[in-house]
Scaffold this motif. Structure first.
Motif, mmCIF file in Angstrom:
data_model
loop_
_atom_site.group_PDB
_atom_site.id
_atom_site.type_symbol
_atom_site.label_atom_id
_atom_site.label_comp_id
_atom_site.label_asym_id
_atom_site.label_seq_id
_atom_site.Cartn_x
_atom_site.Cartn_y
_atom_site.Cartn_z
ATOM 1 N N SER A 1 0.834 -1.197 0.000
ATOM 2 C CA SER A 1 0.000 0.000 0.000
ATOM 3 C C SER A 1 0.875 1.257 0.000
ATOM 4 O O SER A 1 2.082 1.192 0.211
ATOM 5 C CB SER A 1 -0.946 -0.013 1.204
ATOM 6 O OG SER A 1 -0.211 -0.132 2.398
ATOM 7 N N LYS A 2 0.239 2.387 -0.236
ATOM 8 C CA LYS A 2 0.967 3.653 -0.351
ATOM 9 C C LYS A 2 1.486 4.133 1.004
ATOM 10 O O LYS A 2 1.232 3.519 2.032
ATOM 11 C CB LYS A 2 0.040 4.703 -0.980
ATOM 12 C CG LYS A 2 -0.289 4.404 -2.462
ATOM 13 C CD LYS A 2 -1.064 5.550 -3.095
ATOM 14 C CE LYS A 2 -1.353 5.236 -4.569
ATOM 15 N NZ LYS A 2 -2.133 6.333 -5.210
ATOM 16 N N ALA A 3 2.213 5.267 0.976
ATOM 17 C CA ALA A 3 2.902 5.722 2.184
ATOM 18 C C ALA A 3 1.941 6.212 3.276
ATOM 19 O O ALA A 3 2.199 6.020 4.459
ATOM 20 C CB ALA A 3 3.882 6.840 1.832
ATOM 21 N N PHE A 4 0.836 6.837 2.863
ATOM 22 C CA PHE A 4 -0.032 7.459 3.880
ATOM 23 C C PHE A 4 -1.504 7.101 3.721
ATOM 24 O O PHE A 4 -2.372 7.743 4.300
ATOM 25 C CB PHE A 4 0.153 8.979 3.857
ATOM 26 C CG PHE A 4 1.575 9.400 4.144
ATOM 27 C CD1 PHE A 4 2.076 9.334 5.446
ATOM 28 C CD2 PHE A 4 2.417 9.820 3.120
ATOM 29 C CE1 PHE A 4 3.390 9.698 5.712
ATOM 30 C CE2 PHE A 4 3.725 10.184 3.375
ATOM 31 C CZ PHE A 4 4.218 10.121 4.679
ATOM 32 N N CYS A 5 -1.804 6.105 2.868
ATOM 33 C CA CYS A 5 -3.187 5.645 2.740
ATOM 34 C C CYS A 5 -3.152 4.164 2.359
ATOM 35 O O CYS A 5 -2.077 3.608 2.157
ATOM 36 C CB CYS A 5 -3.957 6.447 1.684
ATOM 37 S SG CYS A 5 -3.271 6.317 0.017
ATOM 38 N N ALA A 6 -4.322 3.541 2.245
ATOM 39 C CA ALA A 6 -4.367 2.083 2.021
ATOM 40 C C ALA A 6 -4.393 1.722 0.537
ATOM 41 O O ALA A 6 -4.515 0.544 0.190
ATOM 42 C CB ALA A 6 -5.573 1.496 2.739
ATOM 43 N N CYS A 7 -4.275 2.709 -0.367
ATOM 44 C CA CYS A 7 -4.340 2.402 -1.802
ATOM 45 C C CYS A 7 -3.199 1.492 -2.230
ATOM 46 O O CYS A 7 -2.111 1.538 -1.678
ATOM 47 C CB CYS A 7 -4.243 3.688 -2.621
ATOM 48 S SG CYS A 7 -5.685 4.722 -2.472
ATOM 49 N N SER A 8 -3.462 0.693 -3.270
ATOM 50 C CA SER A 8 -2.455 -0.228 -3.796
ATOM 51 C C SER A 8 -1.354 0.519 -4.550
ATOM 52 O O SER A 8 -1.597 1.556 -5.172
ATOM 53 C CB SER A 8 -3.134 -1.220 -4.743
ATOM 54 O OG SER A 8 -2.168 -1.863 -5.528
ATOM 55 N N ASN B 1 -5.810 3.568 -8.591
ATOM 56 C CA ASN B 1 -5.266 3.358 -7.234
ATOM 57 C C ASN B 1 -5.316 4.676 -6.464
ATOM 58 O O ASN B 1 -4.289 5.237 -6.118
ATOM 59 C CB ASN B 1 -3.807 2.877 -7.304
ATOM 60 C CG ASN B 1 -3.682 1.503 -7.911
ATOM 61 O OD1 ASN B 1 -4.662 0.769 -8.008
ATOM 62 N ND2 ASN B 1 -2.476 1.149 -8.325
ATOM 63 N N VAL B 2 -6.490 5.182 -6.233
ATOM 64 C CA VAL B 2 -6.585 6.492 -5.572
ATOM 65 C C VAL B 2 -7.700 6.527 -4.523
ATOM 66 O O VAL B 2 -8.634 5.723 -4.578
ATOM 67 C CB VAL B 2 -6.842 7.639 -6.592
ATOM 68 C CG1 VAL B 2 -5.620 7.853 -7.465
ATOM 69 C CG2 VAL B 2 -8.065 7.342 -7.443
ATOM 70 N N CYS B 3 -7.553 7.464 -3.577
ATOM 71 C CA CYS B 3 -8.580 7.671 -2.544
ATOM 72 C C CYS B 3 -8.494 9.142 -2.139
ATOM 73 O O CYS B 3 -7.603 9.863 -2.590
ATOM 74 C CB CYS B 3 -8.321 6.742 -1.353
ATOM 75 S SG CYS B 3 -6.926 7.273 -0.337
ATOM 76 N N PRO B 4 -9.388 9.608 -1.296
ATOM 77 C CA PRO B 4 -9.339 11.041 -0.928
ATOM 78 C C PRO B 4 -7.977 11.477 -0.375
ATOM 79 O O PRO B 4 -7.552 12.610 -0.620
ATOM 80 C CB PRO B 4 -10.431 11.160 0.140
ATOM 81 C CG PRO B 4 -11.419 10.089 -0.225
ATOM 82 C CD PRO B 4 -10.582 8.946 -0.745
ATOM 83 N N VAL B 5 -7.254 10.596 0.324
ATOM 84 C CA VAL B 5 -5.964 11.001 0.903
ATOM 85 C C VAL B 5 -4.944 11.290 -0.202
ATOM 86 O O VAL B 5 -4.345 12.370 -0.243
ATOM 87 C CB VAL B 5 -5.420 9.930 1.882
ATOM 88 C CG1 VAL B 5 -3.994 10.277 2.344
ATOM 89 C CG2 VAL B 5 -6.342 9.769 3.077
ATOM 90 N N CYS B 6 -4.743 10.331 -1.132
ATOM 91 C CA CYS B 6 -3.700 10.561 -2.138
ATOM 92 C C CYS B 6 -4.185 11.452 -3.284
ATOM 93 O O CYS B 6 -3.397 11.870 -4.120
ATOM 94 C CB CYS B 6 -3.099 9.238 -2.623
ATOM 95 S SG CYS B 6 -4.287 8.054 -3.220
ATOM 96 N N LEU B 7 -5.503 11.741 -3.309
ATOM 97 C CA LEU B 7 -5.989 12.740 -4.263
ATOM 98 C C LEU B 7 -5.835 14.146 -3.690
ATOM 99 O O LEU B 7 -6.072 15.130 -4.379
ATOM 100 C CB LEU B 7 -7.456 12.479 -4.603
ATOM 101 C CG LEU B 7 -7.755 11.284 -5.509
ATOM 102 C CD1 LEU B 7 -9.255 11.061 -5.609
ATOM 103 C CD2 LEU B 7 -7.162 11.497 -6.886
HETATM 104 ZN ZN ZN Z 1 -4.941 6.623 -1.507
#
Ligand code: ZN
Ligand code: ADP
Ligand code: MG
Length: 489
Positions: free
Chosen positions: A26-33, A43-49
């Motif tokens: 997963s990414k550095a600061f969220c659970a995305c792959s 592979n995105v979510c509100p955190v990495c967006l």
């Molecule tokens: Zn994310």
């Protein structure tokens, strides 16, 4: 003559900054792959967006991995380090800042040892290793539109910064090769240059050899090939020397390497340089790695390349050259050791024979097919078995090459192939003797020549017998029998 004199007057000073992408799921600061090659913006979510109001959570595995690298490069691990915001605007950075480390990085004051071609060793100081997140990617398509893919946004990186200790483009190449070897041995980065898993910024200046202070540096940005780094540095060194020789000054600037033209071109000069306004990220608590955590990670350190090479020399009595080649990657070293495991006679010669097969045929085919050792069609145990078959006299070395080719095709064990295809070496004396007798009968002329003193004809007769047995007769036995039969006639 003149350029030689100029080259000995100056020396280059080089410092490298390497970004390595960590093999976390997963990414550095969220659970995305972090999976590479997925459809853009999947592979995105509100955190990495970079949506407002969301909170990052640090990936613990990233800390494990960077500490592992810090220990492998003899760094001091800070018990407390801080994540900072590096502020800048760029379309592929929706938050307007990248989370990184600045004043308090997690690893400091290490070194990596490189080895020159002549065997001499040199320590390259590591100033710091810090963690950060990657930005997204802009794709400039043909319709002059720019598209943004944020799959990479938030992917964990470590940045390894050296002291200005490197003194030639070749040393830079050796250092980078060493870093790639280390991160892949540690299993924290796949080392895949094409996919950008390792990228390098190279800082370079020149100075007169009698000068103590450093000259003004230029920075070659973002190269994902070590050979390009070497070429770009050589180019910059020569360009800076030419400037100094003509009385001009080197301007501090960022340049890009143009591989097609073989030149660097300026990207931006220091006046427009970024002021990142770093400050501690208020969303993230300091990273605390206590003694027990870092000791736990230390126990997970694998045998590193230099130790493994020395052990190969000691355990298998291999020449240092072989041990160097075989430990270039962990996969290759594992392959070799798995092959040695199945040897029946564990003497030095059989271990060296396995080395010859791995360095020779195996690497040749792996290179031709551009496959990694984990994808190699022949399992290592089969290479060990092949060497067993040669050593116990079941097959000759020559037939073994054919067996190897069959192994590439049908994945059967060498013993099965030898059996199925009837490749067993004929060592049965009476069987060989009857073939020799036939050969003597059909070649009276050569027999007369041989008996008349032309002993060279022996080679021809042996060749005929080998041909009749499709190369399977034991050549030494054939030799002996021909001599025995012809000498008494
Ligand atoms: Zn994310
Ligand atoms: P900057 O502030 O421009 O980022 P840093 O001091 O952070 O520069 O150093 C970045 C990299 O450049 C390091 O690897 C360092 O060793 C190298 N470096 C610093 N000064 C020089 C110099 N004069 N010549 C070559 N490399 C240098
Ligand atoms: Mg810097």
């Amino acid at each position: 003559m003149q350029s030689n004199a100029i080259e000995t007057k100056y020396e280059p000073v080089i410092g490298l900054e390497v970004h390595a992408q960590m093999l976390t799921e997963s990414k550095a600061f969220c659970a995305c792959s972090t999976e590479f090659g997925r459809e853009p913006n999947h592979n995105v979510c509100p955190v990495c967006l970079g949506m407002p109001g969301v909170l990052p959570v640090l990936n613990k595995k990233l800390v494990d991995y960077i500490v592992l690298m810090g220990l492998a490069t003899n760094c001091t691990i800070a018990p407390r380090s801080v994540l900072a915001r590096k502020n800048y605007f760029y379309p592929d950075l929706p938050k307007g800042y990248q989370i990184s480390q600045y004043e308090e990085p997690i690893c400091r004051n290490g070194y990596v040892e490189i080895e020159h071609k002549d065997g001499s060793r040199k320590k390259i100081g590591i100033t710091r290793i810090h963690m950060e997140e990657d930005a997204g990617k802009s794709i400039h398509d043909r319709d002059a539109e720019t598209l943004i893919d944020l799959n990479r946004s938030g992917v964990p990186l470590i940045e390894i910064v050296t002291e200005p200790d490197i003194r030639s483009a070749e040393e830079a190449y050796l250092y980078l090769t060493k870093i790639k070897q280390l991160v892949t041995y540690l299993g924290i980065c796949d080392g895949n240059m094409e996919e950008g898993s390792l990228r390098c910024d190279a800082n370079v200046s020149i100075r007169r050899k009698d000068q103590d202070t450093f000259g003004t540096k230029t920075e070659v940005k973002n190269m994902n090939s070590f050979r390009y780094v070497e070429k770009a540095l050589d180019y910059e060194i020569n360009r800076q020397i030419a400037l100094c020789e003509s009385g001009e000054k080197v301007v501090q600037e960022t340049v890009l390497w143009d591989e097609n033209k073989g030149i660097t071109t300026p990207m931006r000069s220091k006046e427009e340089a970024h002021d990142y306004r770093y400050f501690p990220d208020p969303d993230l608590v300091p990273v605390v790695v206590d003694e027990s955590w870092s000791e736990k990670i230390r126990t997970r350190l694998p045998e590193l390349p230099a130790e493994r090479r020395d052990r190969f020399v000691a355990d298998y009595n291999l020449p240092k050259y072989d041990a160097d080649v075989l430990t270039v990657s962990r996969e290759l070293a594992d392959y070799y050791e798995a092959a040695v495991q199945v040897l029946k006679s564990k003497n030095d010669r059989s271990a060296k024979n396995v080395s010859n097969w791995v360095m020779g045929e195996v690497l040749r085919v792996a290179n031709e097919r551009a496959v990694s050792m984990s994808e190699f069609p022949i399992p290592p145990a089969h290479i060990g078995e092949l060497v067993n078959l040669i050593q116990d006299g079941t097959i000759s070395g020559k037939i073994a090459k054919d067996v190897f080719e069959f192994m590439l095709e049908d994945r059967q064990s060498p013993a099965e192939i030898v059996k199925k295809r009837g490749l067993r070496q004929v060592s049965d004396i009476s069987e060989i003797e009857s073939i020799v007798r036939q050969t003597i009968e059909t070649h009276p002329e050569q027999v007369t020549q041989y008996q008349g003193g032309k002993t060279k004809v022996l080679g021809f007769l042996v060749g005929q017998v080998m041909r009749a047995t499709k190369g399977k007769a034991n050549p030494q036995i054939v030799n002996d029998i021909i001599k025995k039969l012809l000498d008494v006639v």
